[in-house]
Design a protein around this motif. Structure first.
Motif, PDB file in Angstrom:
ATOM      1  N   LYS A  19       0.833  -1.192   0.000  1.00 24.73           N
ATOM      2  CA  LYS A  19       0.000   0.000   0.000  1.00 24.73           C
ATOM      3  C   LYS A  19       0.879   1.257   0.000  1.00 24.73           C
ATOM      4  O   LYS A  19       1.736   1.413   0.864  1.00 24.73           O
ATOM      5  N   VAL A  20       0.657   2.138  -0.964  1.00 23.09           N
ATOM      6  CA  VAL A  20       1.400   3.394  -1.030  1.00 23.09           C
ATOM      7  C   VAL A  20       0.922   4.304   0.088  1.00 23.09           C
ATOM      8  O   VAL A  20      -0.284   4.533   0.241  1.00 23.09           O
ATOM      9  N   SER A  21       1.837   4.821   0.887  1.00 17.74           N
ATOM     10  CA  SER A  21       1.468   5.735   1.963  1.00 17.74           C
ATOM     11  C   SER A  21       2.618   6.676   2.253  1.00 17.74           C
ATOM     12  O   SER A  21       3.781   6.375   1.963  1.00 17.74           O
ATOM     13  N   SER A  22       2.289   7.823   2.855  1.00 18.36           N
ATOM     14  CA  SER A  22       3.327   8.778   3.234  1.00 18.36           C
ATOM     15  C   SER A  22       4.236   8.199   4.309  1.00 18.36           C
ATOM     16  O   SER A  22       5.416   8.544   4.390  1.00 18.36           O
ATOM     17  N   VAL A  23       3.699   7.306   5.136  1.00 17.23           N
ATOM     18  CA  VAL A  23       4.475   6.691   6.217  1.00 17.23           C
ATOM     19  C   VAL A  23       5.626   5.869   5.645  1.00 17.23           C
ATOM     20  O   VAL A  23       6.783   6.017   6.051  1.00 17.23           O
ATOM     21  N   THR A  24       5.316   4.998   4.684  1.00 15.28           N
ATOM     22  CA  THR A  24       6.362   4.157   4.106  1.00 15.28           C
ATOM     23  C   THR A  24       7.276   4.966   3.188  1.00 15.28           C
ATOM     24  O   THR A  24       8.467   4.679   3.073  1.00 15.28           O
ATOM     25  N   GLY A  25       6.706   5.990   2.532  1.00 17.64           N
ATOM     26  CA  GLY A  25       7.540   6.842   1.680  1.00 17.64           C
ATOM     27  C   GLY A  25       8.603   7.571   2.472  1.00 17.64           C
ATOM     28  O   GLY A  25       9.761   7.644   2.060  1.00 17.64           O
ATOM     29  N   LEU A  26       8.217   8.118   3.619  1.00 21.33           N
ATOM     30  CA  LEU A  26       9.187   8.813   4.466  1.00 21.33           C
ATOM     31  C   LEU A  26      10.236   7.843   4.991  1.00 21.33           C
ATOM     32  O   LEU A  26      11.429   8.174   5.049  1.00 21.33           O
ATOM     33  N   ALA A  27       9.820   6.634   5.359  1.00 20.64           N
ATOM     34  CA  ALA A  27      10.779   5.645   5.849  1.00 20.64           C
ATOM     35  C   ALA A  27      11.805   5.293   4.780  1.00 20.64           C
ATOM     36  O   ALA A  27      13.011   5.235   5.049  1.00 20.64           O
ATOM     37  N   CYS A  28      11.335   5.064   3.548  1.00 20.57           N
ATOM     38  CA  CYS A  28      12.246   4.773   2.431  1.00 20.57           C
ATOM     39  C   CYS A  28      13.272   5.890   2.284  1.00 20.57           C
ATOM     40  O   CYS A  28      14.479   5.640   2.149  1.00 20.57           O
ATOM     41  N   TYR A  29      12.800   7.118   2.333  1.00 19.41           N
ATOM     42  CA  TYR A  29      13.695   8.279   2.196  1.00 19.41           C
ATOM     43  C   TYR A  29      14.704   8.317   3.343  1.00 19.41           C
ATOM     44  O   TYR A  29      15.907   8.530   3.122  1.00 19.41           O
ATOM     45  N   ARG A  30      14.249   8.110   4.575  1.00 16.22           N
ATOM     46  CA  ARG A  30      15.143   8.188   5.734  1.00 16.22           C
ATOM     47  C   ARG A  30      16.212   7.096   5.713  1.00 16.22           C
ATOM     48  O   ARG A  30      17.369   7.331   6.083  1.00 16.22           O
ATOM     49  N   TYR A  31      15.847   5.894   5.302  1.00 18.42           N
ATOM     50  CA  TYR A  31      16.841   4.813   5.223  1.00 18.42           C
ATOM     51  C   TYR A  31      17.929   5.161   4.200  1.00 18.42           C
ATOM     52  O   TYR A  31      19.128   5.007   4.472  1.00 18.42           O
ATOM     53  N   ALA A  32      17.490   5.611   3.017  1.00 17.82           N
ATOM     54  CA  ALA A  32      18.461   5.958   1.972  1.00 17.82           C
ATOM     55  C   ALA A  32      19.328   7.131   2.407  1.00 17.82           C
ATOM     56  O   ALA A  32      20.545   7.144   2.185  1.00 17.82           O
ATOM     57  N   GLU A  33      18.701   8.121   3.029  1.00 11.32           N
ATOM     58  CA  GLU A  33      19.440   9.291   3.509  1.00 11.32           C
ATOM     59  C   GLU A  33      20.525   8.883   4.500  1.00 11.32           C
ATOM     60  O   GLU A  33      21.679   9.325   4.409  1.00 11.32           O
ATOM     61  N   ALA A  34      20.183   8.005   5.447  1.00 12.73           N
ATOM     62  CA  ALA A  34      21.158   7.560   6.452  1.00 12.73           C
ATOM     63  C   ALA A  34      22.304   6.790   5.806  1.00 12.73           C
ATOM     64  O   ALA A  34      23.474   6.963   6.173  1.00 12.73           O
ATOM     65  N   ALA A  35      21.977   5.938   4.833  1.00 13.16           N
ATOM     66  CA  ALA A  35      23.023   5.153   4.172  1.00 13.16           C
ATOM     67  C   ALA A  35      23.975   6.050   3.382  1.00 13.16           C
ATOM     68  O   ALA A  35      25.193   5.841   3.378  1.00 13.16           O
ATOM     69  N   ILE A  36      23.419   7.067   2.717  1.00 18.56           N
ATOM     70  CA  ILE A  36      24.262   7.995   1.959  1.00 18.56           C
ATOM     71  C   ILE A  36      25.179   8.773   2.904  1.00 18.56           C
ATOM     72  O   ILE A  36      26.359   8.999   2.609  1.00 18.56           O
ATOM     73  N   GLU A  37      24.654   9.172   4.056  1.00 19.42           N
ATOM     74  CA  GLU A  37      25.486   9.875   5.039  1.00 19.42           C
ATOM     75  C   GLU A  37      26.610   8.978   5.535  1.00 19.42           C
ATOM     76  O   GLU A  37      27.728   9.446   5.783  1.00 19.42           O
ATOM     77  N   MET A  38      26.351   7.687   5.688  1.00 21.30           N
ATOM     78  CA  MET A  38      27.402   6.743   6.081  1.00 21.30           C
ATOM     79  C   MET A  38      28.497   6.685   5.023  1.00 21.30           C
ATOM     80  O   MET A  38      29.689   6.627   5.344  1.00 21.30           O
ATOM     81  N   ALA A  39      28.090   6.727   3.749  1.00 20.88           N
ATOM     82  CA  ALA A  39      29.081   6.714   2.670  1.00 20.88           C
ATOM     83  C   ALA A  39      29.870   8.020   2.631  1.00 20.88           C
ATOM     84  O   ALA A  39      31.081   8.022   2.392  1.00 20.88           O
ATOM     85  N   LYS A  40      29.188   9.145   2.879  1.00 24.76           N
ATOM     86  CA  LYS A  40      29.885  10.435   2.897  1.00 24.76           C
ATOM     87  C   LYS A  40      30.936  10.484   3.997  1.00 24.76           C
ATOM     88  O   LYS A  40      32.002  11.076   3.823  1.00 24.76           O
TER      89      LYS A  40
END
Length: 302
Positions: A67-88
Motif C-alpha cells: 500500500k502506497v502511503s506517506s508513512v512508508t515513503g518517508l521511511a524509504c527516504y530516511r533509510y536511503a538518507e542515512a546510508a548515503i550519510e554513512m558513505a559520505k
C-alpha cells in the motif's frame, strides 16, 4: 532479506543493513524466510551475522504490505538518507538500495524523482551533472534525462546537458576499468532525425555536444538511431536521451539482471533496475536476483 541468503556474496564484501527491526520482522514472517532479527543484528541459518544499522523512521506507525502511503515513503527516504550519510563519512564504501516507490515518497511531502536526484542533493552535486547508469551483462546505458514527463525531458535536453552526461559516462567507465571506453550516442528522433526530415534536434545540439566531447578526448560516436545502435552491441556504453529509450532495451536483453548506478557524484550508489512490485509485497514471491547482481556489480566495479 532473500539476498542476504546468497552465500556467494560474503567472500566479496562486508554487508550492513540500514532499516528497522519491525518491518524486517514482518517481512521475514510473512515470506517465511529462515532469518531472525534482533536489535542490531540479522542472523542467517549458516551462522553468519549481518549488522543492522537502525534508523527509526516507521516506529509505531501503521503500514500495510503493498500500500502506497506517506508513512512508508518517508521511511524509504530516511533509510536511503542515512546510508548515503554513512558513505559520505566513509564508514561504508558504497550504498546499494532496494527499489523505491516515488508516489509514496512524494506523498510524504518530499519532492523525489528517484535515487540519483537524492544522491545529488545530499552530496551537493549539481543535478545537471548527476546521471543514472543501468548495467547488465549486455549493456551499460546512461540516461541524459530520467524520471520526468517526456514533454519536460524534451525541454530540458540541450548540448551542455548531453556533454555533462558524456563526461560522467567517461569517468564511470574509467572507474569500471575501461579507460578509453567507446560511447555510442542515441539520437532523439527516429533514424537520428533522418537528416532533418524527422526532427532537428540532432543537428541543433546533439552532434555539437558529441563534437565537444571528442575534443576533450572522450570516445563518443553518433548520433545513431536508437534501434540500430542497440542492435549492434559494439560499444562499452550507450547514451540514451530519455527514460524509455534506455530502459527498454536493457530490460528486454537482461530481465532482472540490471543494476542502476548513480554516476557523477562522490558517493558510489547503486540499486536494482526494477520497481517495488507492490502487488506481490509480503507474499514471498519476489526474486532477489537483481539485488544480488547489484551488490556484486558494486563490489566488483563492473
Amino acid at each position: 532479506m532473500k539476498a542476504l541468503l546468497e552465500e556467494s556474496l560474503y567472500g566479496q564484501m562486508d554487508l550492513i543493513v540500514v532499516g528497522e527491526v519491525e518491518p524486517l520482522k514482518r517481512h521475514i514472517e510473512a515470506c517465511r524466510l529462515p532469518v531472525s532479527v534482533s536489535e542490531n543484528t540479522i542472523s542467517l541459518p549458516n551462522g553468519l551475522q549481518v549488522p543492522l544499522q537502525v534508523v527509526p523512521a516507521l516506529e509505531d506507525q501503521d503500514w500495510q504490505f503493498g500500500k502506497v502511503s506517506s508513512v512508508t515513503g518517508l521511511a524509504c527516504y530516511r533509510y536511503a538518507e542515512a546510508a548515503i550519510e554513512m558513505a559520505k563519512s566513509q564508514s561504508v564504501t558504497a550504498v546499494v538500495a532496494a527499489p523505491h516507490t516515488e508516489a509514496a515518497v512524494n506523498a510524504a511531502g518530499i519532492q523525489f524523482r528517484g535515487y540519483p536526484g537524492l544522491v545529488a542533493e545530499l552530496t551537493g552535486t549539481p543535478a545537471d551533472k548527476t546521471f543514472l547508469m543501468l548495467m547488465s551483462p549486455v549493456y551499460r546505458v546512461v540516461n541524459v534525462t530520467l524520471h520526468e514527463p517526456l514533454k519536460e525531458a524534451l525541454i530540458r535536453l540541450d548540448g551542455p546537458l548531453i556533454l555533462n552526461a558524456l563526461r560522467a559516462t567517461r569517468d564511470a567507465l574509467i572507474a569500471l576499468g575501461l579507460p578509453g571506453g567507446r560511447i555510442g550516442v542515441c539520437g532523439l528522433n527516429p533514424h537520428a532525425g533522418e537528416g532533418g526530415l524527422m526532427g532537428a534536434e540532432e543537428g541543433l545540439f546533439i552532434r555539437s555536444a558529441i563534437g565537444d566531447a571528442v575534443e576533450e578526448g572522450i570516445n563518443a560516436y553518433g548520433p545513431y538511431g536508437a534501434d540500430a545502435l542497440f542492435a549492434d552491441r559494439e560499444f562499452d556504453a550507450y547514451l540514451a536521451m530519455y527514460h524509455d529509450q534506455g530502459h527498454i532495451p536493457i530490460k528486454v536483453a537482461s530481465p532482472r539482471q540490471a543494476s542502476a548506478i548513480t554516476i557523477g557524484t562522490p558517493v558510489l550508489f547503486g540499486s536494482v533496475a526494477h520497481g517495488s512490485a507492490l502487488d506481490i509485497a509480503g507474499k514471498g514471491l519476489a526474486t532477489p536476483a537483481a539485488m544480488v547482481q547489484a551488490l556484486k556489480n558494486i563490489a566488483n566495479g563492473k
